[in-house]
Design a protein around this motif. Structure first.
Motif, PDB file in Angstrom:
ATOM      1  N   GLU A  43      53.996  45.440  51.226  1.00  0.00           N
ATOM      2  CA  GLU A  43      54.517  44.385  50.370  1.00  0.00           C
ATOM      3  C   GLU A  43      56.005  44.134  50.602  1.00  0.00           C
ATOM      4  N   ILE A  44      56.723  45.101  51.163  1.00  0.00           N
ATOM      5  CA  ILE A  44      58.152  44.896  51.420  1.00  0.00           C
ATOM      6  C   ILE A  44      58.384  43.834  52.480  1.00  0.00           C
ATOM      7  N   TYR A  45      57.339  43.515  53.248  1.00  0.00           N
ATOM      8  CA  TYR A  45      57.481  42.509  54.300  1.00  0.00           C
ATOM      9  C   TYR A  45      57.021  41.121  53.857  1.00  0.00           C
ATOM     10  N   LEU A  46      56.592  40.987  52.613  1.00  0.00           N
ATOM     11  CA  LEU A  46      56.192  39.670  52.122  1.00  0.00           C
ATOM     12  C   LEU A  46      57.382  38.706  51.984  1.00  0.00           C
ATOM     13  N   PRO A  47      58.562  39.150  51.507  1.00  0.00           N
ATOM     14  CA  PRO A  47      59.700  38.227  51.491  1.00  0.00           C
ATOM     15  C   PRO A  47      60.084  37.711  52.883  1.00  0.00           C
ATOM     16  N   PRO A  48      60.171  38.553  53.934  1.00  0.00           N
ATOM     17  CA  PRO A  48      60.429  38.000  55.263  1.00  0.00           C
ATOM     18  C   PRO A  48      59.349  37.031  55.733  1.00  0.00           C
ATOM     19  N   PHE A  49      58.084  37.291  55.367  1.00  0.00           N
ATOM     20  CA  PHE A  49      57.011  36.371  55.732  1.00  0.00           C
ATOM     21  C   PHE A  49      57.223  35.017  55.055  1.00  0.00           C
ATOM     22  N   ALA A  50      57.548  35.046  53.766  1.00  0.00           N
ATOM     23  CA  ALA A  50      57.823  33.804  53.046  1.00  0.00           C
ATOM     24  C   ALA A  50      59.044  33.096  53.642  1.00  0.00           C
ATOM     25  N   LEU A  51      60.059  33.869  54.040  1.00  0.00           N
ATOM     26  CA  LEU A  51      61.255  33.288  54.655  1.00  0.00           C
ATOM     27  C   LEU A  51      60.911  32.593  55.963  1.00  0.00           C
ATOM     28  N   LEU A  52      60.017  33.186  56.736  1.00  0.00           N
ATOM     29  CA  LEU A  52      59.623  32.588  58.008  1.00  0.00           C
ATOM     30  C   LEU A  52      58.928  31.244  57.785  1.00  0.00           C
ATOM     31  N   LEU A  53      58.051  31.188  56.797  1.00  0.00           N
ATOM     32  CA  LEU A  53      57.396  29.918  56.464  1.00  0.00           C
ATOM     33  C   LEU A  53      58.414  28.885  55.990  1.00  0.00           C
TER      34      LEU A  53
ATOM     35  N   GLN B  76      70.726  33.940  59.060  1.00  0.00           N
ATOM     36  CA  GLN B  76      72.088  33.403  59.045  1.00  0.00           C
ATOM     37  C   GLN B  76      72.315  32.466  60.231  1.00  0.00           C
ATOM     38  N   ARG B  77      71.879  32.889  61.420  1.00  0.00           N
ATOM     39  CA  ARG B  77      72.070  32.058  62.602  1.00  0.00           C
ATOM     40  C   ARG B  77      71.141  30.841  62.594  1.00  0.00           C
ATOM     41  N   PHE B  78      69.950  30.982  62.022  1.00  0.00           N
ATOM     42  CA  PHE B  78      69.035  29.850  61.905  1.00  0.00           C
ATOM     43  C   PHE B  78      69.685  28.730  61.101  1.00  0.00           C
ATOM     44  N   GLN B  79      70.340  29.091  60.016  1.00  0.00           N
ATOM     45  CA  GLN B  79      70.966  28.077  59.174  1.00  0.00           C
ATOM     46  C   GLN B  79      72.073  27.341  59.915  1.00  0.00           C
ATOM     47  N   VAL B  80      72.815  28.078  60.733  1.00  0.00           N
ATOM     48  CA  VAL B  80      73.909  27.459  61.480  1.00  0.00           C
ATOM     49  C   VAL B  80      73.372  26.632  62.642  1.00  0.00           C
ATOM     50  N   ARG B  81      72.509  27.228  63.448  1.00  0.00           N
ATOM     51  CA  ARG B  81      72.048  26.579  64.680  1.00  0.00           C
ATOM     52  C   ARG B  81      71.055  25.445  64.429  1.00  0.00           C
ATOM     53  N   ILE B  82      70.102  25.654  63.533  1.00  0.00           N
ATOM     54  CA  ILE B  82      69.031  24.683  63.346  1.00  0.00           C
ATOM     55  C   ILE B  82      69.315  23.724  62.192  1.00  0.00           C
ATOM     56  N   LEU B  83      69.807  24.240  61.075  1.00  0.00           N
ATOM     57  CA  LEU B  83      70.053  23.391  59.913  1.00  0.00           C
ATOM     58  C   LEU B  83      71.435  22.758  59.918  1.00  0.00           C
ATOM     59  N   GLY B  84      72.313  23.213  60.816  1.00  0.00           N
ATOM     60  CA  GLY B  84      73.637  22.618  60.934  1.00  0.00           C
ATOM     61  C   GLY B  84      74.603  22.986  59.830  1.00  0.00           C
ATOM     62  N   LYS B  85      74.362  24.086  59.132  1.00  0.00           N
ATOM     63  CA  LYS B  85      75.274  24.505  58.071  1.00  0.00           C
ATOM     64  C   LYS B  85      76.501  25.182  58.656  1.00  0.00           C
ATOM     65  N   ASN B  86      77.592  25.140  57.904  1.00  0.00           N
ATOM     66  CA  ASN B  86      78.760  25.898  58.334  1.00  0.00           C
ATOM     67  C   ASN B  86      78.557  27.369  57.991  1.00  0.00           C
ATOM     68  N   GLU B  87      79.452  28.207  58.484  1.00  0.00           N
ATOM     69  CA  GLU B  87      79.273  29.647  58.321  1.00  0.00           C
ATOM     70  C   GLU B  87      79.237  30.057  56.852  1.00  0.00           C
ATOM     71  N   ALA B  88      80.122  29.476  56.043  1.00  0.00           N
ATOM     72  CA  ALA B  88      80.179  29.846  54.630  1.00  0.00           C
ATOM     73  C   ALA B  88      78.874  29.503  53.919  1.00  0.00           C
TER      74      ALA B  88
ATOM     75  N   CYS C 282      61.580  28.741  56.857  1.00  0.00           N
ATOM     76  CA  CYS C 282      62.343  28.290  58.026  1.00  0.00           C
ATOM     77  C   CYS C 282      61.552  27.273  58.834  1.00  0.00           C
ATOM     78  N   ALA C 283      60.254  27.494  58.997  1.00  0.00           N
ATOM     79  CA  ALA C 283      59.418  26.549  59.731  1.00  0.00           C
ATOM     80  C   ALA C 283      59.395  25.195  59.029  1.00  0.00           C
ATOM     81  N   TRP C 284      59.310  25.234  57.709  1.00  0.00           N
ATOM     82  CA  TRP C 284      59.292  23.988  56.925  1.00  0.00           C
ATOM     83  C   TRP C 284      60.619  23.248  57.033  1.00  0.00           C
ATOM     84  N   ARG C 285      61.734  23.968  56.925  1.00  0.00           N
ATOM     85  CA  ARG C 285      63.048  23.334  56.994  1.00  0.00           C
ATOM     86  C   ARG C 285      63.353  22.815  58.392  1.00  0.00           C
ATOM     87  N   ALA C 286      62.803  23.477  59.406  1.00  0.00           N
ATOM     88  CA  ALA C 286      63.100  23.072  60.780  1.00  0.00           C
ATOM     89  C   ALA C 286      62.328  21.824  61.203  1.00  0.00           C
ATOM     90  N   ARG C 287      61.211  21.557  60.553  1.00  0.00           N
ATOM     91  CA  ARG C 287      60.318  20.503  61.035  1.00  0.00           C
ATOM     92  C   ARG C 287      60.976  19.146  61.228  1.00  0.00           C
TER      93      ARG C 287
END
Length: 227
Positions: free
Chosen positions: A136-146, A92-104, A148-153
């Motif tokens: 396997e429950i940690y595969l979605p967070p792993f995919a999310l991390l990748l 949630q904070r990544f989207q606001v701080r890095i991607l510049g999205k509003n809170e909603a 985030c790295a792609w969107r931040a570049r």
């Protein structure tokens, strides 16, 4: 369900005793150490969300410490719960701080991730079990991390670099968790300790990435230029 039922799923544990996993328990201090390092490096007056995320890293360590001592179902929920809360709060904070999205918009993005993660969980239950020792429950967070790295570049290259480092560490830590049972005969302590130690370093990289792209983080930025 008996919430006080004892759980024995790691090599090091040999019984229901409180101190049956000393190495797995004590390696959680790495999360506390990382939280202290980040707090000291965040400046005199860190932002509220920075304080929250650092506090959650400490909570991850404490929750896991409790689980690897009492080893009950309620402690397992505590362990996984703090990890889940950190993942959600961070995105949630990544989207606001890095991607510049509003809170909603950030909350909508978070809802989309929760939906996809839920669908993945349902799929894994319907399909044959993966040989990952429950990781396997940690595969979605792993995919999310990748993701985030792609969107931040394009917006924050320094952030993307930190998150790519975190992704590599996460892959190592998931491997440590997944093979723990498989190596019991050769290595009775198991490899779950690596899940803790490497994940602590991974969370440090995640926070450095967030701070490097949105706020002063001299310590993290200095280390980034030296590596």
């Amino acid at each position: 369900m008996n919430w006080a039922e004892s759980i024995d799923i790691y090599c090091e544990r040999t019984g229901p005793e409180l101190w049956s996993e000393p190495v797995n328990a004590l390696t959680n201090l790495a999360f506390i150490a990382v939280a202290v390092m980040l707090w000291r490096g965040a400046g005199r007056q860190p932002a509220r969300d920075t304080r929250l995320l650092i506090g959650l890293i400490a909570a991850v360590g404490l929750g896991s410490l409790v689980f690897h001592t009492v080893a009950t179902r309620w402690a397992a929920v505590l362990d996984i719960g703090f990890i889940g809360i950190f993942v959600l709060a961070y995105f949630q904070r990544f989207q606001v701080r890095i991607l510049g999205k509003n809170e909603a918009a950030a909350w909508r993005g978070l809802g989309g991730f929760v939906l996809l993660a839920g669908l993945f969980g349902l799929a894994t239950r319907a399909l044959p079990a993966l040989p990952l020792n429950g990781s396997e429950i940690y595969l979605p967070p792993f995919a999310l991390l990748l993701f985030c790295a792609w969107r931040a570049r394009p917006r924050a290259p320094a952030t993307a670099m930190w998150l790519l480092r975190a992704s590599g560490l996460f892959l190592v830590s998931i491997t440590c968790r997944a093979i723990d049972q498989a190596v019991c005969a050769a290595w009775p302590l198991g490899t779950h300790m690596g899940w803790h130690l490497v994940n602590a370093a991974m969370l440090y990289c995640c926070m450095c990435g967030l701070l490097a792209g949105s706020a002063p983080a001299a310590n993290c930025q200095t280390k980034s230029t030296q590596t």
